[in-house]
Design an enzyme around this catalytic site. Structure first.
Site, short mmCIF file in Angstrom:
data_model
loop_
_atom_site.label_atom_id
_atom_site.label_comp_id
_atom_site.label_asym_id
_atom_site.label_seq_id
_atom_site.Cartn_x
_atom_site.Cartn_y
_atom_site.Cartn_z
N ASP A 1 -19.50 65.44 -39.56
CA ASP A 1 -19.98 66.32 -38.48
C ASP A 1 -20.63 67.58 -39.05
O ASP A 1 -20.28 68.03 -40.14
CB ASP A 1 -18.78 66.69 -37.58
N HIS B 1 -29.65 65.54 -40.15
CA HIS B 1 -29.20 64.15 -40.28
C HIS B 1 -29.75 63.54 -41.58
O HIS B 1 -29.06 62.81 -42.28
CB HIS B 1 -29.67 63.32 -39.08
N LEU C 1 -15.40 48.50 -53.37
CA LEU C 1 -15.15 49.38 -52.22
C LEU C 1 -15.60 48.67 -50.96
O LEU C 1 -16.68 48.08 -50.91
CB LEU C 1 -15.94 50.69 -52.37
C1 IPE Z 1 -18.29 62.84 -33.76
O1 IPE Z 1 -19.12 63.95 -33.81
C2 IPE Z 1 -19.11 61.59 -33.93
C3 IPE Z 1 -19.69 61.37 -35.25
C4 IPE Z 1 -19.50 62.10 -36.30
C5 IPE Z 1 -20.53 60.22 -35.36
P1 IPE Z 1 -19.68 64.64 -32.49
O2 IPE Z 1 -20.46 65.81 -32.90
O3 IPE Z 1 -20.39 63.62 -31.67
O4 IPE Z 1 -18.34 65.04 -31.72
P2 IPE Z 1 -18.03 66.22 -30.72
O5 IPE Z 1 -19.05 66.14 -29.62
O6 IPE Z 1 -18.17 67.49 -31.49
O7 IPE Z 1 -16.63 66.00 -30.28
C1 IPE Z 2 -22.92 64.70 -36.97
O1 IPE Z 2 -23.60 65.89 -36.84
C2 IPE Z 2 -23.81 63.48 -36.85
C3 IPE Z 2 -23.65 62.72 -35.61
C4 IPE Z 2 -22.76 62.97 -34.68
C5 IPE Z 2 -24.54 61.61 -35.40
P1 IPE Z 2 -23.95 66.53 -35.42
O2 IPE Z 2 -25.29 66.03 -35.00
O3 IPE Z 2 -22.86 66.28 -34.45
O4 IPE Z 2 -24.04 68.06 -35.80
P2 IPE Z 2 -23.47 69.30 -34.99
O5 IPE Z 2 -22.05 69.01 -34.64
O6 IPE Z 2 -24.32 69.44 -33.77
O7 IPE Z 2 -23.61 70.46 -35.92
MG MG Z 3 -21.18 67.31 -33.97
#
Ligand code: IPE
Ligand code: IPE
Ligand code: MG
Length: 248
Positions: A25, A42, A136
């Protein structure tokens, strides 16, 4: 402490988590901090995926499960979803040869019927190309929801009971787990979440029952093997009791 020093400490520390799961995240915040569009975060996160895999191999982790895209993430803006799917295709094409060489067996778990045809093909291809890797097991969780996974298992068990293949009294943990995406995989010993959020976000709800949690403020694109080793060292200092009393 350098990565190699941390690795040495891990070896001295003894028990390495067999299964590490990661909620990757913070890509969006990483990009925003740099005045970049979210998809740039990303893209930068792909390097961290490589780091996590290589670090897991070096540390002797057997299973690495990465949360890459949740069912709820389908509700993000269309262009962001397209960018993420594009990166997934790019990842599959670009990394499959190296992953195979490294002995990484890739599994892609989730509701894959939601993927567009090109992405589905790329996913099937990386799974096929890396089958048999024995250093792995990498689980990429895509279009995944913990609740959906549980419901899917319930539906299958209900069908077995309805057709008489199984008695209701025989629905136990073992039967249930056999219907999860992670069938045959030990539960995660360690869950890492980056970017400081202290929540599970519908990840592996059944499997996390006794998993040790490690939350780091580091944003996913800044995550590297040193961070992974730090998490493992922290894990080694924990006392897992599983509801029982201390051994000492
Ligand atoms: C969780 O992250 C999902 C992934 C890392 C794929 P999100 O950014 O979607 O989760 P929330 O919205 O902060 O809970
Ligand atoms: C995690 O990063 C990747 C996915 C959930 C696909 P985010 O896109 O949720 O990044 P933040 O949480 O907005 O910083
Ligand atoms: Mg996120």
């Amino acid at each position: 402490m350098s990565a190699s020093e941390r690795l040495r400490q891990i070896r001295i520390g003894g028990l390495v988590p067999r299964h590490v799961a990661v909620i990757m995240d913070g890509n969006g915040r990483w990009a925003r901090q740099r005045g970049l569009p979210r998809h740039a975060g990303h893209k930068a996160g792909m390097r961290s995926v490589r780091e996590a895999i290589e670090g897991a191999i070096e540390a002797g982790v057997e299973v690495l499960t990465l949360f890459a895209f949740s069912t709820e993430n389908w509700q993000r803006p269309r262009p962001e979803i397209s960018a993420l799917m594009g990166l997934l295709r790019l990842y599959a094409h670009r990394e499959k040869a190296e992953l195979r060489e490294q002995g990484v067996e890739v599994h892609v778990l989730g509701d894959l019927d939601q993927l567009d045809r090109g992405t589905r093909r790329a996913v099937d291809d990386i799974v096929r190309s890396t089958a048999g890797g024995d250093r792995l097991r990498l689980n990429l969780m895509i279009s995944y929801s913990g609740r959906e996974e549980i419901l899917r298992a319930c539906r299958r068990l209900a069908e077995e009971v309805a057709t008489g293949a199984r008695a209701a009294a025989d629905v136990d943990e073992e039967a249930f787990e056999a219907h999860l995406f992670t069938a045959g995989v030990p539960d995660p010993d360690l869950l890492i979440r980056t970017s400081g959020e202290v929540r599970v976000s519908n990840f592996l709800l059944w499997q996390l029952a006794y998993t040790e949690m490690y939350i780091t403020p580091v944003l996913w694109p800044d995550f590297d093997r040193e961070e992974l080793f730090e998490a493992i060292l922290d894990f080694q200092r924990r006392e897992r009791r599983f509801g029982r009393v201390s051994a000492v």
